[in-house]
Design an enzyme around this catalytic site. Sequence first.
Site, PDB file in Angstrom:
ATOM      1  N   TYR A 109       0.663  -3.720  -3.238  1.00 51.93           N
ATOM      2  CA  TYR A 109       1.247  -2.638  -4.032  1.00 51.93           C
ATOM      3  C   TYR A 109       2.233  -3.179  -5.062  1.00 51.93           C
ATOM      4  CZ  TYR A 109      -0.847   0.609  -0.730  1.00 51.93           C
ATOM      5  OH  TYR A 109      -1.745   1.311   0.026  1.00 51.93           O
ATOM      6  N   HIS A 138      -6.446   8.875   0.838  1.00 54.53           N
ATOM      7  CA  HIS A 138      -5.675   7.641   0.703  1.00 54.53           C
ATOM      8  C   HIS A 138      -4.887   7.590  -0.609  1.00 54.53           C
ATOM      9  CE1 HIS A 138      -5.792   4.973   4.040  1.00 54.53           C
ATOM     10  NE2 HIS A 138      -5.692   3.879   3.301  1.00 54.53           N
ATOM     11  N   ARG A 186      -1.854   7.999   7.067  1.00 55.70           N
ATOM     12  CA  ARG A 186      -3.301   8.093   6.900  1.00 55.70           C
ATOM     13  C   ARG A 186      -3.732   9.507   7.283  1.00 55.70           C
ATOM     14  NH1 ARG A 186      -2.082   3.345   9.704  1.00 55.70           N
ATOM     15  NH2 ARG A 186      -2.619   1.402   8.599  1.00 55.70           N
ATOM     16  N   ARG A 222      -1.351   8.039   0.196  1.00 57.54           N
ATOM     17  CA  ARG A 222      -0.768   6.842   0.813  1.00 57.54           C
ATOM     18  C   ARG A 222      -0.473   5.783  -0.252  1.00 57.54           C
ATOM     19  NH1 ARG A 222      -0.268   4.446   5.867  1.00 57.54           N
ATOM     20  NH2 ARG A 222      -0.944   2.278   6.095  1.00 57.54           N
ATOM     21  N   HIS A 250       1.951  -1.261   8.418  1.00 54.97           N
ATOM     22  CA  HIS A 250       1.163  -2.475   8.217  1.00 54.97           C
ATOM     23  C   HIS A 250       1.636  -3.558   9.188  1.00 54.97           C
ATOM     24  CE1 HIS A 250      -0.005  -1.395   3.801  1.00 54.97           C
ATOM     25  NE2 HIS A 250      -0.825  -0.869   4.685  1.00 54.97           N
ATOM     26  N   LYS A 290      -2.837   2.760  13.969  1.00 51.18           N
ATOM     27  CA  LYS A 290      -3.897   1.938  14.547  1.00 51.18           C
ATOM     28  C   LYS A 290      -3.388   1.218  15.788  1.00 51.18           C
ATOM     29  CE  LYS A 290      -6.331   1.155  10.175  1.00 51.18           C
ATOM     30  NZ  LYS A 290      -6.832   0.151   9.209  1.00 51.18           N
TER      31      LYS A 290
END
Length: 338
Positions: free
Chosen positions: A317, A282, A169, A285, A308, A210
């Site tokens: 995806y 993004h 990110r 990504r 993730h 994150k």
Amino acid sequence: MTTLDRAVDTYLRHVAVERGLSRHTVSAYRRDLTVFAEWLATTPEVRSESADRAGGASATADVGRLARADVAGFVAHLTTRPEGPLAPRSVARMLSSVRSFTAFAAAEGWVPLDPATAVRPPKAPSRLPKAISVHDVERLLEAAGGADDDPVGLRDRALLELLYATGARISEAVGLSVDDVTTLSDPDDGGGAPGAGPGDDVAVVKVTGKGNKQRIVPLGSYARAAVEAYLVRARPVFAARGPSTPALFLGARGARLSRQSAWLVIQAAAERAGLAEHVSPHTFRHSFATHLLEGGADVRVVQELLGHASVATTQIYTLVTADMLRDVYQTAHPRARR
């Protein structure tokens, strides 16, 4: 300050300190919860109904009197507000912020039951991630520059190469420090990464995502060369303009490159490359994940590389690549269409 305001402040400290969420995530929660609190304060008809059910006091002033009708009414307001309804995804994001707060309030015993449990957001239309082709990625990277006598071009090329090579990110990329880019080697058995020969150095990036979760992502040869060229020929030029910092990517004044500045770098490269499609941070990504899956990578490996928490997030995806295969089949197969 009402008990609701104090409760929100306590919750935000909790997610920032105990859960370790990024300041950008905490700021987003704060904005959403401020909108919720302001709506509660300016909607007396809903407030009075909630207060009647709860015993007559103002629910706005007391977090313990929040009810399901308050949360449901807020969602309805967001989808019908006079200044323009929010898109379903924006409503879902704001409801997610409220849900996280009310779940915390229930866990702390501030409310007897979580008032947001049964409230559902409006259904958002399915939208697949937008990737660009390998050819367009190459055009974009070439447009970033990279001449030996151009520090800005060397930095921009290194940033874009790293984004595409790692799927990071934009906040993760600009948050990197110099020490986060390293090599793994084992001269005895060629360890460090599958496929590496004895004595081979494998470049990797330690990415902090994150929730301060860290992951190790390999850095391909093109990105490694671009980052090394930037570190040797360009970063010292930027570093001399400001105070010492461990940041990998530096701005014009020697400080850590901001997300906004990185976004402008991407936009400028896209314009020079003449790409008609919209390109955002993004996009790299999305393209990283899509191209890996098209090349045969396992979805769980891509999940780990992207950071993730759930493989279900990564599996979207696979729909992109399935759509591509369907289009190719329908175009090329003689009996695909009547």
